[in-house]
Design an enzyme around this catalytic site. Structure first.
Site, short mmCIF file in Angstrom:
data_model
loop_
_atom_site.label_atom_id
_atom_site.label_comp_id
_atom_site.label_asym_id
_atom_site.label_seq_id
_atom_site.Cartn_x
_atom_site.Cartn_y
_atom_site.Cartn_z
N CYS A 364 3.54 -1.65 -4.12
CA CYS A 364 3.71 -2.95 -4.78
C CYS A 364 3.23 -2.95 -6.24
O CYS A 364 3.84 -3.59 -7.09
CB CYS A 364 3.05 -4.07 -3.99
SG CYS A 364 1.29 -3.86 -3.76
N HIS A 621 -2.54 -7.00 -2.95
CA HIS A 621 -1.07 -6.96 -3.02
C HIS A 621 -0.63 -7.49 -4.39
O HIS A 621 -1.03 -8.56 -4.81
CB HIS A 621 -0.47 -7.79 -1.90
CG HIS A 621 1.03 -7.83 -1.91
ND1 HIS A 621 1.77 -6.68 -1.92
CD2 HIS A 621 1.91 -8.86 -1.96
CE1 HIS A 621 3.06 -7.00 -1.95
NE2 HIS A 621 3.16 -8.32 -1.97
#
Ligand SMILES: [Zn+2]
Ligand SMILES: [Zn+2]
Length: 705
Positions: A364, A621
């Site tokens: 990510c 994230h």
């Protein structure tokens, strides 16, 4: 004879390669023979009214093709232009659902006015079949469901005909238990309407369909109660809601909570398309999130189930298994690079699920960075002029497989990113979650062979260049909820730093460390950064009188009587006056480098940088916000792992892009209003930006999208 031919026949579509010998991208062909070198010889079907009759033979490499069933070939043959066929193929869930359509299935089609729901009434064979190798094109007759979601009482005759590429959504047919596939009975119900059209669909009579919108929340029943009780819902979850008349609507959860006047937890869902009497994010007069009018549905959480289109149990299609990662968009052979996505096309190309860069295995940080740098911004294109023949293999991979694909198709599969990661030179890039700043430095320095973006002077001396700038300051130096401008100004002044020249791209890293610590709970993005006062040897104006400044003072920075947080520089006279005040007598203002020959009252040009992307991190994230054009509301939000299909081993991530114009509205407020903003009352995406920002990316206005 015909049956035996049907068993042997193999169809394909050309997915890449230069146009040659009759085959070009998007062409559909039928295999006649295959050479040992992996080349296919075949017949090629042209497009247009004569599409069904194959023309000359040709040769094409097997790896430049994708196999099709006869049914798929027939559906795609009716799609025009042929480039649209490949687009459809890049959305395997949708395409496999279209291949499985049966009568009375609910679909949403592209029509003049926009997107309209309708019922599939017939699969139409189009074109003549005179010779054995001729192929009928297949299209769908669709009967629109009118604005009140009742079936139109008057059938227009004939019903409008749509190609597979006109269908943008398929509602699963479990609400039609007796639904038969037309392929079970291909010859049944033949009804010649016109010479060129043959109705090949079993006629099962029409089924009335009602979606009582005005009370949609009361008439909704859960479709899969087992799923519902176990489903973990969160903002961003893709869900479906089924009305008790069997109509399924799909959307993304944008808000969760207990609305005013209710006692249980409800979900605010942004639907994939408009439904009458749905709102734009309000419920009972209260706003919970913002979206297009008629797209927001509020229902109890218990009524939501996971979006079955992304569950892996449905299709039986032999070439497009839903548990396999989606098809790779075709690669272009041409050396021509795709320009950044223009503002006018960004939403239609990018917004939706399976959009952007597909995440895989801790990628990510990399997905969010690449998307921010390349989707809409010209900045790196302008800085980096490496001719294609001298570029390194990894730069070639980046350009071809990631940047061009993203800009042309709006989707980059995980394989391409993995291919790129493998070439980054260190195995940890394959598996581990890394920091974006580390990646950016390697990307710009090693892959793109670029000079450092920033040339900095520390205490008057030129220091090494840098690719990103880390904010360093004491918490007390700025307020509770600082702007990026304040953080940058304070950081520069307290470290005695200056820009040697205006950078074309400025990447600012916020004061937060590791996964947990952040110095400020909220940071206000500055959409414009004024770096005039941070430039070495650039003329600056006196904070008090506007004349040419000759001194600057760090200790004056937080002064409550003098606009706290703003950089202070003074002309000789004002410098003396300001510092005669008893509270400022201990200050030690520094002399500025004043360009020779500047007159004391000449106007000072301002040097502005424009925000074009923000990387955010939350619970390790990374996601990103990207400004895709000059309009203040042109913001999108990208998450490379918004959802997941299948299990840990064989599944894949579903990347998603959402439009977030509300962010533009928020940021357009005055500085005072922004300083007073209450993040907990902001919408979900605005709150994420305020809380989770990690890096702000700025560019020079001339390179703005
Ligand atoms: Zn002055
Ligand atoms: Zn001072």
């Amino acid at each position: 004879m015909e049956t035996r031919a049907a068993v042997k026949e193999k169809f394909f579509i050309v997915t890449r390669g230069k146009a040659r010998k009759g085959f070009s991208r998007g062409c559909i062909g039928r295999v006649e023979a295959e050479t040992q070198q992996g080349e296919l010889m075949g017949l090629v079907y042209s497009s247009g009214s004569n599409a069904g009759s194959p023309k000359s033979g040709g040769m094409v490499r097997r790896e430049d093709t994708y196999p099709l069933t006869r049914h798929q070939a027939q559906l795609l043959l009716f799609v025009s232009p042929s480039s649209k066929r490949l687009e459809l193929l890049c959305n395997p869930q949708l395409f496999s659902a279209i291949c499985e359509l049966s009568q009375d299935d609910l679909v949403v089609v592209k029509h003049k006015k926009g997107h309209l729901p309708g019922l599939v009434k017939n699969l139409m064979q189009i074109g003549r079949k005179e010779k054995q190798e001729d192929l009928h094109m297949l299209g769908f007759e669709v009967e629109f469901v009118d604005n009140d979601h009742n079936l139109s009482s008057k059938k227009p005759a004939p019903l409008p005909l749509f190609s597979a590429a006109d269908i943008i959504q398929v509602v699963p047919s479990y609400s039609v238990p007796f639904g038969r596939s037309w392929r079970d009975s291909p010859s049944e119900g033949l009804n010649r309407k016109a010479v060129s059209r043959i109705n090949s669909m079993p006629n099962m009579g029409s089924r009335s369909l009602h979606l009582r919108d005005s009370h949609v929340e009361h008439s909704i029943t859960p479709s899969q109660s087992a799923n519902t009780s176990q489903m973990h819902l969160e903002v961003g979850s893709m869900v479906e809601v089924v009305s008790n008349t069997g109509v399924t609507v799909y959307g993304v959860v944008r808000w969760l909570g207990v609305p005013a006047g209710k006692t249980s937890e409800w979900a605010g869902i942004e639907l994939d398309y408009e439904v009458n009497s749905c709102s734009d994010g309000t419920c009972g007069g209260q706003r919970y999130f913002s979206c297009k009018q008629s797209r927001a549905l509020f229902v109890p959480v218990s009524k939501c189930s996971p979006d079955s289109r992304f569950l892996c149990s449905s299709s039986g299609n032999e070439t497009l298994k839903p548990t396999k990662p989606p098809l790779v968009p075709p690669l272009e052979d041409s050396e021509e690079d795709a320009p950044p996505i223009p503002e006018s096309e960004a939403l239609s190309l990018l917004v939706g699920t399976m959009k952007g860069i597909q995440g895989h295995f801790n990628s990510c940080y990399l997905d969010a960075t690449l998307f921010s740098l390349f989707s809409s911004s010209m900045t790196l294109d302008n800085i980096c002029h490496n001719p294609a023949d001298t570029e390194q293999p990894i730069a070639h991979t980046l350009r071809k497989e990631i940047v061009n694909r993203l800009r042309r198709y709006g989707f980059v599969p995980a394989e391409s990113v993995m291919n790129f990661r493998k070439q980054l030179g260190c195995d940890t890039f394959l598996t581990e979650e890394k920091d974006p700043e580390e990646f950016i430095t390697i990307l710009l320095q090693k892959v793109l062979c670029m000079e450092p973006l920033l040339k900095l002077r520390s205490k008057g001396e030129i220091t090494q260049g840098a690719y990103t700038f880390q904010i360093i300051l004491e918490k007390e130096q700025v307020g509770q909820m600082p702007t990026v401008q304040q953080l940058l100004d304070t950081s520069f002044l307290s470290c005695d730093l200056k820009f040697e020249e205006v950078p074309s791209c400025l990447i600012v890293q916020m004061p937060r460390f590791g996964k947990k610590y952040k110095m400020f709970p909220h940071i206000i993005p500055s959409t414009e950064l004024d770096i005039t006062d941070l430039l070495y040897s650039s003329p600056r104006e006196c904070f008090v009188c506007g004349h040419l400044a000759e001194h600057e003072c760090l200790q004056c920075l937080p002064d409550r009587k003098l606009q706290p947080g703003k950089i202070k520089q003074y002309c000789a006279i004002c410098n003396t006056q300001v510092h005669t005040h008893p509270s400022r007598q201990g200050h030690s203002p520094r002399a500025l480098v004043v360009p020779a020959g500047m007159s004391a009252d000449a106007p000072v040009p301002r040097h502005m940088m424009h925000l074009f992307a923000v990387l955010c991190i939350h619970t390790s994230h990374y996601v990103s916000f990207v400004k895709y054009g000059p309009d203040p509301r042109s913001w999108i939000f990208f998450d490379s792992m918004a959802d997941r299909c299948g299990d840990d081993q064989s599944g894949y991530n579903i990347p998603e892009i959402r439009a977030c114009p509300e962010l533009g509205d928020f940021l357009s407020q005055s500085e005072e209003d922004l300083a007073r903003a209450n993040p907990s009352q902001a919408g979900e995406l605005v709150r994420r930006l305020l809380c989770d920002s990690y890096m702000f990316l700025y560019q020079k206005p001339s390179t703005a999208p």
